[in-house]
Design an enzyme around this catalytic site. Structure first.
Site, PDB file in Angstrom:
ATOM      1  N   GLU A   1       0.208  -1.100   5.677  1.00 40.25           N
ATOM      2  CA  GLU A   1       1.234  -0.245   6.753  1.00 40.25           C
ATOM      3  C   GLU A   1       0.705   0.722   7.038  1.00 40.25           C
ATOM      4  OE1 GLU A   1       4.991   1.173   8.493  1.00 40.25           O
ATOM      5  OE2 GLU A   1       3.669   1.507   6.189  1.00 40.25           O
TER       6      GLU A   1
ATOM      7  N   ASP B   1       1.001  -0.789  -0.184  1.00 40.17           N
ATOM      8  CA  ASP B   1      -0.403  -0.014  -0.523  1.00 40.17           C
ATOM      9  C   ASP B   1       1.205   0.977   0.114  1.00 40.17           C
ATOM     10  OD1 ASP B   1       1.011  -0.820   2.785  1.00 40.17           O
ATOM     11  OD2 ASP B   1      -0.862   0.405   3.848  1.00 40.17           O
TER      12      ASP B   1
ATOM     13  N   ASP C   1       8.627   4.249  -1.231  1.00 34.73           N
ATOM     14  CA  ASP C   1       7.784   3.901   0.057  1.00 34.73           C
ATOM     15  C   ASP C   1       7.244   3.148  -0.330  1.00 34.73           C
ATOM     16  OD1 ASP C   1       7.318   2.917   2.699  1.00 34.73           O
ATOM     17  OD2 ASP C   1       6.718   5.135   2.953  1.00 34.73           O
TER      18      ASP C   1
ATOM     19  N   HIS D   1       6.535   9.600   0.733  1.00 31.79           N
ATOM     20  CA  HIS D   1       5.095  10.790   0.548  1.00 31.79           C
ATOM     21  C   HIS D   1       5.010  11.599   0.246  1.00 31.79           C
ATOM     22  CE1 HIS D   1       4.151   7.740   4.665  1.00 31.79           C
ATOM     23  NE2 HIS D   1       4.638   7.609   3.777  1.00 31.79           N
TER      24      HIS D   1
END
Length: 381
Positions: A139, A74, A105, A354
């Protein structure tokens, strides 16, 4: 600026994974793609679906020791699409970097470990011990139905992990310059301070919870919790949210809500922190309700086979020594460490995770796969 294609196997698999928009808790077929590659080299694939979360436990071998790669498919939402140079789920190579949500990530790590395992098994088809993958799509979300549920399942049948390598983006300036050999504990408080609502012109008929709580919050923010130690920095407390009032300028609020979080070292426990906070609340004579959310114990992997193998691999592939650290946020390693497994995190540079325009250096992807392969060789050969 170049938009050239790249035929590196790690890059190609990373692109395939990025193209699946697996915003948490969605998996969007990422684990199926991984499972196909792993099944082809002798892995037993065990899907574990809990509520809205897709998990996979894949294992090759029936004996110990068990080396496990832990990761997640995810990703966080893309955010403002207008700020992306390229569409976040259309992987694009520009000037040696692969752009896309999840590039660092952690779909790059997933691809690197798949390719590393394929290479390792081709060279060592009869390797001792077992190789496992613990993959989740929960996660980046509430982490309720992901790694923690898989670990519960494994523990219930006494299936133990010896070493866990988590593919989180641990690197800071260049690949492998930092590995995480531990993480601080995390504890969150949700505090409600009670007062009496009223008109600001008649304060004697009300009881302002903001005024009452202010001295407590000042002391809380200035409290020294511990000195840390050689492995962990001092415990940190940060106030994350404060909410009080109706939005009107002429109303004294009836309650004040405060959320604060501890990132704590091994010098204290969650129980000690709770006791100290509640003693402080009592000392300030506050009328309050408080609830605590325990997010994970601190853990540390010291000298031993996993750290030694990782240091050796990074030195061999990159030419420089890594720096083991325990700083940063939490990871799913906190759910694995309590089983007795040794846990370490090694992944790409985390500078863009992010963020919009998340990217990873394509040369780093290949080097990461080489590092992972050497770690396997050090532990299972």
């Amino acid at each position: 600026m170049t938009h050239a294609s790249n035929s590196h196997p790690v890059t190609e698999l990373t692109k395939e994974l990025i193209a699946r928009p697996s915003v948490t808790p969605l998996d969007e077929g990422c684990q199926t793609l991984m499972a196909e590659r792993l099944a082809a080299i002798g892995f037993n694939i065990e899907p574990m679906v809990f509520e809205d979360t897709t998990n996979m436990w894949a294992r090759r071998g029936n004996e110990g020791p068990v080396f496990c790669f832990a990761g997640h498919t995810d990703v966080v939402p893309a955010g403002d699409l207008s700020r992306w140079h390229t569409p976040p789920f259309e992987p694009t190579i520009i000037d040696g970097y692969l752009y896309g949500r999840g590039a660092a990530d952690m779909k790059g790590s997933l691809a690197a470990m798949i390719v590393a395992t394929e290479r390792f098994v081709a060279k060592h088809p009869n390797h001792p011990g077992s190789i496992a993958f613990l993959i989740t799509s929960d996660e980046e979300g509430p982490f309720i139905n992901g790694t923690t549920r898989v670990i519960d399942t494994l523990e219930a049948r006494n299936e133990k992990i010896t070493w866990a390598l988590v593919g989180e983006p641990s690197s800071t300036l260049k690949l492998g310059d930092v590995v995480k050999n531990g993480r601080r504990g995390s504890l969150t408080a949700n505090l409600t301070v009670k007062g009496i609502q009223g008109h600001v012109a008649y304060p004697h008929l009300a009881d302002n919870p903001i005024h009452k709580a202010a001295p407590f919050l000042a002391e809380l923010s200035q409290t020294h919790w511990d000195n840390g130690n050689e492995f962990f920095p001092p415990t940190s407390m940060q106030i994350a949210n404060i909410n009080g009032g109706t939005g009107a300028s002429n109303v004294i609020p009836g309650t004040l809500e405060v959320m604060f979080n501890f990132r704590y070292s091994t010098e204290v426990t969650a129980e000690i922190l709770i006791e100290r906070v509640e003693a402080l609340l009592t000392a300030h004579e506050l009328d309050y309700d408080i609830s605590w959310t325990f997010n994970g114990l601190p853990f540390l992997t010291g000298e031993g086979p996993l750290l030694d193998a990782t240091r050796h691999a990074i030195r061999q592939i990159t030419g420089y020594d890594t720096d083991p650290q325990t700083t940063g946020g939490t990871s799913d390693g906190r759910f694995i460490a309590p089983t007795g497994a040794k846990v370490l995190e090694l992944g790409p540079v985390n500078a863009t995770i992010h963020k919009v325009n998340e990217c990873v250096k394509i040369d780093d992807l290949e080097q990461l796969a080489l590092c992972y392969e050497v770690i396997l060789e050090q532990l299972l050969c």
